[in-house]
Design an enzyme around this catalytic site. Structure first.
Site, PDB file in Angstrom:
ATOM      1  N   HIS A 196     -33.386   2.168 -12.198  1.00  0.00           N
ATOM      2  CA  HIS A 196     -32.954   2.675 -10.664  1.00  0.00           C
ATOM      3  C   HIS A 196     -31.632   3.760 -11.519  1.00  0.00           C
ATOM      4  CE1 HIS A 196     -29.182   1.050  -9.450  1.00  0.00           C
ATOM      5  NE2 HIS A 196     -29.001   0.442 -10.533  1.00  0.00           N
ATOM      6  N   THR A 232     -44.791 -13.366 -11.484  1.00  0.00           N
ATOM      7  CA  THR A 232     -45.276 -12.331 -11.596  1.00  0.00           C
ATOM      8  C   THR A 232     -44.718 -10.883 -11.899  1.00  0.00           C
ATOM      9  OG1 THR A 232     -47.716 -13.569  -9.827  1.00  0.00           O
ATOM     10  CG2 THR A 232     -47.456 -11.117 -10.420  1.00  0.00           C
ATOM     11  N   CYS A 317      -9.596  -0.592  -0.960  1.00  0.00           N
ATOM     12  CA  CYS A 317      -8.715  -0.984  -0.240  1.00  0.00           C
ATOM     13  C   CYS A 317      -7.519  -2.251   0.159  1.00  0.00           C
ATOM     14  CB  CYS A 317      -9.103  -0.144   1.126  1.00  0.00           C
ATOM     15  SG  CYS A 317      -7.498   1.121   1.971  1.00  0.00           S
TER      16      CYS A 317
END
Lengths: 372, 383
Positions: A196, A232, A317
């Site tokens: 990705h 799989t 933060c």
């Protein structure tokens, strides 16, 4: 939205996805099934494997093990490779390697961390000094995911092997794969990549493995992936990965040059009274990390997102883990660490987007400083 | 024979002529808590019976009703016929497998042929004869089998008592607005006021983009965790970003929090009046942080006229944490999202702000405009 957080993830390549989806829609069989339908899927997977392999390695010398992402590939490398003695890595690793190394302690292997230079690259000399005859595993990130600093993994691997030929050498190549020209040499035993980050789908990754290297599996079961990674196969993710890689690699050199220009232009346009550069000039062109010292990176990040630019940050933060571990290891002060923003490009990034984003960076940092 | 859940009231029995009102409230709240589960709820002499639920779901039902304020205790029991054989069959299922026990009978149906002690003796004797591992101990038994003979030829047989949430039915004491920060204290404060019968709705202040969506999400989660007790259905969020920026830019740094709290109280009161809430609730505890001193509370109270309820004012942090854990909000409260970004926190906040100084500093701000602007950012989420 101007998307400049490509080191976190990239927009999926639509064509690649459609091609992969179409195949899977028509060929849903289990690749392990022993009728011709299953065999066809199996063959298709092997085609994808070889096509991805070829981009950076010699298919005669390397294997490719598909995993459920870069993190799994890193885990597989660390836990399969570091089995005794000590294991050496850098202070600039992605958490997938860093956390795995910390876990090694519980498994009786001593983890050793080499310090970084200010730009995020590893101090190679110090790293080598940590390698001894008891070192079973060495892992050095190829491109530092927070600064873009590039480690010369080939030279480091060679030096490691000279010192201890039995040590397994791994590199996390997630931010380098499809972005930098890479050719795996015989000194690199293992190399992790993720789909990705180059237009593929989340949940797909792979581990390049030198053929001669014998590894125990991390996940046991039906013996898929040459018994190295049972389960799989994620056919859709893998095919999509190979198509996305095809697109990414076919123009690697042109993209590299163009993105390098964009990165230089972005830095050029930033107001130097507001921002300091944390990335090395000779780092990966795809990553530029700056700090708006005195401001909160996370707040700037939200302001920028609301203004139409998505970027990454190195701070949070929250009181826990407020600062980036890696950038802290580069030796920056807390006020620098507070203001970190990571801009990361892709082959799709347009010049106009980069200049518009730089304007917004200047405007928003100014606004922040006037208000806080 | 049918499995039922027996619920007993808490304080309602103290109420004289208003008893019907409290009972109706409780009944409504019980129904609300059992929404989505097949059941029938019946009121019988001083208690409720949950009947006709799906087999195996008594644990889930008991879990839900035990969180409804006004319920003092509950028991999972068996509803059966009042013939001795029927009672014995049920008692056998309820009785322990071993150890000491006794049978205690209550006879609501006074025309029953046997007296309560006679029923206890008869059933106890049969239980004892049927299981050699049991022995009777009427003074300090390990377990008790309760038999309740009712009119119309039915009887209830049950064993253990589970603790209910206690308190008064939510809704019986009016409506209050809880200022919920996302920390440990405010959910507990809301819980405690709901326990006294107040309907509690929630108000959360955020300072996006200085705080993140995670902080808001956390408050939503807390509200959902509280809702079985408080039956909260709405959470309103208001942005105080502009206010914080203005205070930061124009006022004495050490008063940042003091001034912000005055704005929060004003906004809360305005919202409360718009929506008919009768009081404000906070999780403040005296002296816990700089703004929760006597002077700090005085300064906040000075800008509102509605009563401000602070149920935790005399609690130690440990006591609050203990309660938060018991209610189940603690784990969420300690997630690392800040409700107010530290960028605006002064290094040395004023612990004893003088009201005159606070008012003088506040005079530098257009208070009305800032409050109105903030009110515009109100968003209400219904669960």
């Amino acid at each position: 939205m101007i998307y400049l957080d490509n080191a976190a993830t990239t927009r999926p390549d639509g064509d690649a996805f459609l091609r992969a989806a179409q195949f899977c829609n028509e060929n849903f069989y289990n690749p392990s099934a022993r009728y011709s339908g299953g065999f066809a899927v199996h063959t298709k997977l092997d085609g994808a494997r070889e096509s991805i392999l070829r981009w950076i390695a010699d298919p005669a010398a390397f294997d490719l093990v598909f995993t459920a992402g870069g993190t799994e590939a890193d885990n597989q490398a660390v836990f399969s490779g570091a089995r005794r003695g000590n294991a050496v890595t850098t202070a600039g690793e992605h958490s997938a390697v860093e956390r795995s190394f910390t876990e090694l302690k519980n498994r009786g292997v001593e983890p050793r961390f080499a310090p970084l230079h200010a730009d995020g690259s590893v101090d190679a000399e110090k790293l080598l000094s940590l390698v001894d005859e008891k070192t079973s595993f060495v892992s050095v990130v190829h491109v530092n995911n927070e600064t873009g600093a590039v480690n010369d993994i080939f030279a480091i691997a060679k030096a490691v092997k000279q010192k201890n030929p039995r040590a397994v050498f791994h590199s996390d190549g997630v931010q380098a794969f499809g972005k930098l020209p890479v050719r795996l040499t015989q000194e690199i035993d293992l190399y992790s990549v993720s789909a990705h980050k180059i237009g593929g789908l989340k949940g797909t990754g792979a581990l390049f493995k030198r053929r001669q290297l014998a590894l125990p599996p991390l996940i046991f079961g039906g013996g898929q992936e040459n018994t190295l990674r049972s389960g799989t196969e994620n056919v859709l993710g893998i095919l999509d990965f190979s198509y996305a890689a095809e697109r990414q690699f076919s123009a690697l050199a042109e993209n590299y040059a163009r993105v390098k220009g964009l990165r230089a232009m972005f830095w050029e346009k930033l107001d130097k009274s507001l921002f300091t550069l944390l990335s090395p000039q000779d780092g990966s062109p795809y990553i530029l990390t700056v700090s708006a010292e005195g401001a909160r990176g996370e707040v700037l990040q939200r302001m920028l997102f609301d203004a139409g630019v998505a970027v990454g940050t190195g701070s949070a933060c929250s009181s826990k883990n407020r600062f980036s571990r890696i950038l802290r290891a580069c030796g920056h002060s807390e006020s620098v660490l507070d203001g970190v923003l990571r801009v990361s490009f892709s082959r799709e990034t347009a010049e106009e987007e980069v200049s518009a984003a730089a304007e917004l960076f200047n405007g928003i940092a100014k606004k922040y400083k006037s208000r806080v | 024979m049918e499995k039922v859940i027996i619920l007993r009231y808490a304080e309602i029995h103290l109420k004289g002529k208003n008893r019907g009102y409290f009972e109706r409230m409780l009944s409504m709240n019980l129904e609300k808590s059992l929404k989505g589960l097949r059941h029938e709820l019946h009121r019988t002499s001083g208690r409720w019976l949950v009947e006709k639920f799906e087999e195996g779901r008594e644990g889930e039902i008991a879990g839900r009703v035990s969180k409804v304020f006004g319920v003092h205790s509950y028991s999972v029991g068996l509803l059966t016929g009042s013939e001795l054989d029927e009672i014995y069959a049920a008692a056998k299922l309820v009785a322990p497998q071993s150890g000491s026990f006794k049978v205690e009978t209550h006879r609501g149906y006074k025309k029953y042929p046997l007296t309560s002690p006679e029923i206890s003796a008869a059933i106890g004797g049969r239980l004892l004869a049927g299981n050699p591992n049991l022995k009777v101990d009427v003074h300090a038994p390990d377990s008790v089998v309760y038999i309740d003979v009712r009119e119309h030829g039915s009887a209830l047989v049950f064993g253990e008592f589970g603790a209910g949430a206690g308190g008064m039915p939510v809704g019986s004491a009016g409506k209050g607005l809880l200022m919920i920060s996302g920390g440990i204290d405010s959910p507990v404060a809301g819980y405690m006021m709901a326990k006294r019968g107040l309907t509690v709705e929630l108000l959360h202040f955020h300072s996006y983009p200085y705080t993140n969506d995670g902080a808001k999400e956390k408050v939503v989660t807390l509200s959902k965790l509280l809702s079985p007790y408080t039956q909260v259905t709405r959470l309103t969020t208001v942005s105080v970003t502009r206010i914080q920026e203005e205070i930061h830019a124009k006022c004495a740094n050490e008063l940042n929090v003091t001034l912000l709290r005055r704005f929060m109280f004003r906004i809360a009161e305005r919202l409360a009046r718009e929506r008919g809430y009768q009081c404000l609730i906070t999780g403040e505890s005296l002296g816990q942080v700089a703004s929760q001193t006597m002077e700090g509370m005085t300064s906040s109270n000075a800008v509102v006229t509605l009563p401000v309820l602070r149920p935790l004012v005399g609690f130690d942090k440990d006591e609050i944490i203990e309660r938060a854990k018991a209610i189940g909000t603690y784990e969420t409260s300690i997630l690392p999202y800040e409700d107010c970004c530290t960028v605006f926190l002064p290094e040395f906040p004023a612990t004893k702000p003088k009201l005159s100084f606070v008012e003088e500093e506040e005079g530098k701000l257009d208070v009305e405009k800032l409050v109105c602007e903030a009110m515009q950012t109100a968003e209400t989420i219904a669960f």
